[in-house]
Design a protein around this motif. Structure first.
Motif, PDB file in Angstrom:
ATOM      1  N   PHE A   1       0.996  -1.199  -0.024  1.00  0.00           N
ATOM      2  CA  PHE A   1       0.373   0.043  -0.045  1.00  0.00           C
ATOM      3  C   PHE A   1       0.846   1.335  -0.097  1.00  0.00           C
ATOM      4  N   ASP A   2       2.063   1.273   0.628  1.00  0.00           N
ATOM      5  CA  ASP A   2       2.938   2.201   0.835  1.00  0.00           C
ATOM      6  C   ASP A   2       3.376   2.682  -0.510  1.00  0.00           C
ATOM      7  N   THR A   3       3.732   1.726  -1.469  1.00  0.00           N
ATOM      8  CA  THR A   3       4.333   1.783  -2.688  1.00  0.00           C
ATOM      9  C   THR A   3       3.105   2.596  -3.513  1.00  0.00           C
ATOM     10  N   LEU A   4       1.939   1.996  -3.501  1.00  0.00           N
ATOM     11  CA  LEU A   4       0.838   2.930  -4.235  1.00  0.00           C
ATOM     12  C   LEU A   4       0.816   4.305  -3.767  1.00  0.00           C
ATOM     13  N   PHE A   5       0.763   4.543  -2.626  1.00  0.00           N
ATOM     14  CA  PHE A   5       0.652   5.718  -1.997  1.00  0.00           C
ATOM     15  C   PHE A   5       1.912   6.664  -2.452  1.00  0.00           C
ATOM     16  N   GLY A   6       3.003   5.981  -2.332  1.00  0.00           N
ATOM     17  CA  GLY A   6       4.161   6.992  -2.994  1.00  0.00           C
ATOM     18  C   GLY A   6       4.017   7.369  -4.467  1.00  0.00           C
ATOM     19  N   GLU A   7       3.761   6.246  -5.204  1.00  0.00           N
ATOM     20  CA  GLU A   7       3.668   6.498  -6.734  1.00  0.00           C
ATOM     21  C   GLU A   7       2.513   7.585  -6.940  1.00  0.00           C
ATOM     22  N   ALA A   8       1.303   7.646  -6.094  1.00  0.00           N
ATOM     23  CA  ALA A   8       0.249   8.447  -6.426  1.00  0.00           C
ATOM     24  C   ALA A   8       0.726   9.966  -5.861  1.00  0.00           C
ATOM     25  N   THR A   9       1.456  10.106  -4.711  1.00  0.00           N
ATOM     26  CA  THR A   9       1.631  11.230  -4.317  1.00  0.00           C
ATOM     27  C   THR A   9       2.562  12.050  -5.224  1.00  0.00           C
ATOM     28  N   ALA A  10       3.511  11.312  -5.782  1.00  0.00           N
ATOM     29  CA  ALA A  10       4.534  11.638  -6.771  1.00  0.00           C
ATOM     30  C   ALA A  10       3.547  12.731  -7.980  1.00  0.00           C
ATOM     31  N   LYS A  11       2.579  12.348  -8.162  1.00  0.00           N
ATOM     32  CA  LYS A  11       1.862  12.949  -9.145  1.00  0.00           C
ATOM     33  C   LYS A  11       0.609  13.998  -8.612  1.00  0.00           C
ATOM     34  N   LEU A  12       0.793  14.216  -7.449  1.00  0.00           N
ATOM     35  CA  LEU A  12      -0.307  15.046  -6.791  1.00  0.00           C
ATOM     36  C   LEU A  12       0.539  16.265  -6.269  1.00  0.00           C
ATOM     37  N   SER A  13      -0.065  17.477  -5.427  1.00  0.00           N
ATOM     38  CA  SER A  13       0.674  18.499  -5.268  1.00  0.00           C
ATOM     39  C   SER A  13       0.225  19.196  -3.929  1.00  0.00           C
ATOM     40  N   SER A  14      -0.890  18.630  -3.530  1.00  0.00           N
ATOM     41  CA  SER A  14      -1.399  19.606  -2.344  1.00  0.00           C
ATOM     42  C   SER A  14      -2.011  18.515  -1.089  1.00  0.00           C
ATOM     43  N   GLN A  15      -1.891  19.186   0.199  1.00  0.00           N
ATOM     44  CA  GLN A  15      -2.145  17.867   1.210  1.00  0.00           C
ATOM     45  C   GLN A  15      -3.637  17.675   1.273  1.00  0.00           C
ATOM     46  N   ASP A  16      -4.493  18.470   0.532  1.00  0.00           N
ATOM     47  CA  ASP A  16      -5.840  18.082   0.372  1.00  0.00           C
ATOM     48  C   ASP A  16      -6.002  16.870  -0.402  1.00  0.00           C
ATOM     49  N   GLU A  17      -5.138  16.562  -1.625  1.00  0.00           N
ATOM     50  CA  GLU A  17      -5.246  15.673  -2.449  1.00  0.00           C
ATOM     51  C   GLU A  17      -4.684  14.685  -1.617  1.00  0.00           C
ATOM     52  N   TYR A  18      -3.507  14.451  -0.913  1.00  0.00           N
ATOM     53  CA  TYR A  18      -2.815  13.430  -0.489  1.00  0.00           C
ATOM     54  C   TYR A  18      -3.736  12.829   0.644  1.00  0.00           C
ATOM     55  N   LYS A  19      -4.373  13.713   1.319  1.00  0.00           N
ATOM     56  CA  LYS A  19      -5.279  12.899   2.427  1.00  0.00           C
ATOM     57  C   LYS A  19      -6.435  12.483   1.765  1.00  0.00           C
ATOM     58  N   LYS A  20      -7.185  12.878   0.646  1.00  0.00           N
ATOM     59  CA  LYS A  20      -8.224  12.440   0.075  1.00  0.00           C
ATOM     60  C   LYS A  20      -7.658  10.904  -0.478  1.00  0.00           C
ATOM     61  N   LEU A  21      -6.615  10.937  -1.293  1.00  0.00           N
ATOM     62  CA  LEU A  21      -6.075   9.722  -1.676  1.00  0.00           C
ATOM     63  C   LEU A  21      -5.744   8.849  -0.589  1.00  0.00           C
ATOM     64  N   SER A  22      -5.081   9.337   0.557  1.00  0.00           N
ATOM     65  CA  SER A  22      -4.881   8.344   1.579  1.00  0.00           C
ATOM     66  C   SER A  22      -6.165   7.669   2.155  1.00  0.00           C
TER      67      SER A  22
ATOM     68  N   ILE B   1      -3.633  -2.211  -9.694  1.00  0.00           N
ATOM     69  CA  ILE B   1      -3.538  -0.868  -9.660  1.00  0.00           C
ATOM     70  C   ILE B   1      -2.573  -0.229  -9.850  1.00  0.00           C
ATOM     71  N   SER B   2      -2.239   0.997 -10.409  1.00  0.00           N
ATOM     72  CA  SER B   2      -1.080   1.688 -10.319  1.00  0.00           C
ATOM     73  C   SER B   2      -1.379   2.938  -9.629  1.00  0.00           C
ATOM     74  N   GLY B   3      -0.204   3.483  -8.927  1.00  0.00           N
ATOM     75  CA  GLY B   3      -0.454   4.677  -8.332  1.00  0.00           C
ATOM     76  C   GLY B   3      -0.758   5.955  -9.310  1.00  0.00           C
ATOM     77  N   GLY B   4      -0.299   6.097 -10.461  1.00  0.00           N
ATOM     78  CA  GLY B   4      -0.426   7.048 -11.368  1.00  0.00           C
ATOM     79  C   GLY B   4      -2.018   7.150 -11.461  1.00  0.00           C
ATOM     80  N   GLU B   5      -2.845   6.024 -11.645  1.00  0.00           N
ATOM     81  CA  GLU B   5      -4.189   6.167 -11.958  1.00  0.00           C
ATOM     82  C   GLU B   5      -5.184   6.604 -10.494  1.00  0.00           C
ATOM     83  N   LEU B   6      -4.490   6.145  -9.628  1.00  0.00           N
ATOM     84  CA  LEU B   6      -5.064   6.582  -8.311  1.00  0.00           C
ATOM     85  C   LEU B   6      -4.915   7.960  -8.163  1.00  0.00           C
TER      86      LEU B   6
END
Ligand code: ADP
Ligand code: MG
Ligand code: ZN
Length: 492
Positions: A338-359, A384-389
């Motif tokens: 799950f951590d790998t997915l989170f890491g891949e996805a956060t790399a493509k996002l840019s705000s804490q709001d997005e990170y929290k929603k994603l998480s 699932i790929s982090g990029g698509e998340l």
């Protein structure tokens, strides 16, 4: 300082020191070239003259195993040994074919350091025993585990409650897994926790100074194969000892080894404790001695370079950079996939709001699918790929996807894979925000609900939710609820 007040009014201070054994993950065993694979093979298939204790067989030291232990030492800020010597710990048992275990007595690889505020005495390297399998009145011995590399960590007697003991053991497990040096499963016996427990009426010093004289008689409790058992065993043992000292029990308090009986929820006497002398330790003459200063790859700097990000550093970084809650952070620390997915996805996002929603979607919904036994939740994280998340989260931000739609999308990704866009189209999840189109829906809802409209106009403002619900229904979930709300307010 944890203190327990007995019915008599007497105050007792528990003290606990842990001894934790953990099998080291290496290709081969500690002193021979047999495969280090104690669980997955037919009994007695990974054996040779060295690990079955044949006369004349000569051991040699597994470099990787020593490195693993020293990496733990570097992570914990400990001192690393310069001199390496192994000792023979003599005792007889069928699972110890040489009638001695190779261990380290005078020169542990690692000394000092601390974890979750608990100081360490040492960590040394030794070899595991074989496993005994009891069948009816016979005992069979499997030597696949014989001589698997084993580290033994000993804490100072500076723990005073079961919670801290469990926190220490959990954090050590996490560290061993993060470093990739051991599987550290309690259930499998890859990590074994022994708790030395005593109680005293003398309050221990806040900082341990090496003086054991005010501690009470200790017992060593073993056979706990989960963290819950560790907690229960320590709490039971503290209560048992106090009851004896209070004269409320017929048990006796002697220095001994006790086993934890999880069914009965109590400890029982196994054997009275030998003193260290009984083992007649002496340096093993067959094993070469080393000076680590002669071996550059064992320098602190070299080992440090091989360390991944440590759990406590990751905790700090995740809190600072992503602003996610601490339960989520622990979830990622414990679940690398799950951590790998989170890491891949956060790399493509840019705000804490997005990170929290994603998480939230990862740690609640996706983790929920993984845990669920229901057929409708059968899928695979690898789909699932982090990029698509990340794309999914951005669609929500743009108002193209409702949170309801996101859950459907997530499940579809989990079951069959696919991009966020393609799933949204295929499953009709694109949320409509076009006011012209939504206006028609709003008009229809108003026309079909005249009674509620009258009530709303008379002041029943709660009905707005009802209208939005009707609008969602009419649009089969595709209308943006924010736009619906805005238009209803305007038109009513
Ligand atoms: P042993 O030789 O019996 O294994 P050690 O001296 O090696 O005993 O200590 C084992 C562990 O028990 C260490 O963590 C040590 O700090 C702890 N310990 C020693 N004495 C006590 C005591 N009286 N109460 C609680 N823990 C103790
Ligand atoms: Mg001991
Ligand atoms: Zn072998």
């Amino acid at each position: 300082m944890n203190k327990i007040i007995a019915k008599s009014g007497t105050e007792y201070y528990p003290t606990i020191g842990l001894e934790i054994h953990a099998e080291m993950k290496t290709k081969t065993k500690m002193f021979c070239r047999c495969k280090n694979d104690p669980f997955n093979s037919e009994p007695n298939t990974h054996i040779c003259p060295v690990c079955t204790g044949q006369p004349g067989a000569l051991p040699f030291v597994n470099k990787q195993a020593c490195k693993n232990v020293m990496k733990v030492g570097v992570a914990l800020g400990s001192d690393l040994a310069d001199f390496s010597e192994f000792d023979r710990k003599n005792y007889f048992y069928p699972d110890i074919p040489k009638a001695y275990q190779i261990s380290q007595y005078q020169y542990p690889l690692v000394s000092g350091g601390e974890l979750v505020g608990v100081g360490l005495e040492r960590i040394h390297m030794e070899e595991d025993t074989a496993t005994s399998i009891h069948k009816g009145d016979r005992t069979l011995v499997d030597y696949n585990r014989s001589s698997v590399p084993l580290m033994e960590l000993v804490t100072l007697p500076v723990i005073h409650d079961a919670d801290t003991a469990v926190r220490f053991a959990r954090e050590l497990q996490l560290l061993l897994r993060t470093l990739g040096v051991g599987g550290a499963s309690l259930e499998k016996g890859e990590m074994r926790i022994e708790a030395n427990v005593s109680v005293s009426t003398v309050k221990p010093k806040e900082v341990f100074d090496g003086d054991f004289s005010n501690f009470g008689t200790k017992t060593e409790v073993k056979n706990m194969s989960s963290f819950k058992m560790v907690r229960n065993a320590i709490e039971y043992e503290i209560a048992r000892q106090i009851a004896i000292l209070e004269g409320e029990s017929n048990d006796v308090l002697v220095q001994e080894t006790r086993g934890w009986d999880d069914n009965k929820g109590r400890t029982f006497s196994q054997r009275s404790k030998e003193s260290a002398d009984d083992y007649r330790y002496f340096p093993d003459p067959d094993i070469p001695k080393y000076r680590f200063s002669d071996l550059p790859e064992f320098s602190r700097e070299a080992l440090q370079k091989e360390l991944p990000e440590l759990p406590w550093d990751k905790r700090e970084r995740y809190a600072r950079d992503f602003g996610i809650k601490s339960e989520d952070i622990e979830f990622y620390l414990q679940n690398p996939q799950f951590d790998t997915l989170f890491g891949e996805a956060t790399a493509k996002l840019s705000s804490q709001d997005e990170y929290k929603k994603l998480s939230n979607y990862i740690s609640t919904d996706l983790a929920g699918f993984e845990k669920s036994n229901k057929d409708e939740h059968k899928g695979n994280l690898e789909n699932i790929s982090g990029g698509e998340l990340a794309e999914m989260v951005q669609m929500i931000d743009r108002g193209e996807l409702s949170s309801r739609g996101a859950k459907d999308m997530l499940l579809e990704m989990y079951k069959n894979g696919g991009t966020a866009q393609s799933i949204a189209e295929k499953k009709n999840l694109i949320q409509k925000s076009d006011e012209g189109e939504i206006k028609k829906i709003v008009e229809q809802v108003i026309a079909e609900n005249q009674e509620q409209v009258a009530q709303y106009k008379a002041g029943e403002e709660k009905l707005l939710q009802y209208f939005i619900g009707q609008g969602m229904k009419l649009s089969k979930g595709s209308a943006n609820p924010g736009v619906l709300a805005k238009l209803f307010k305007q038109m009513l």
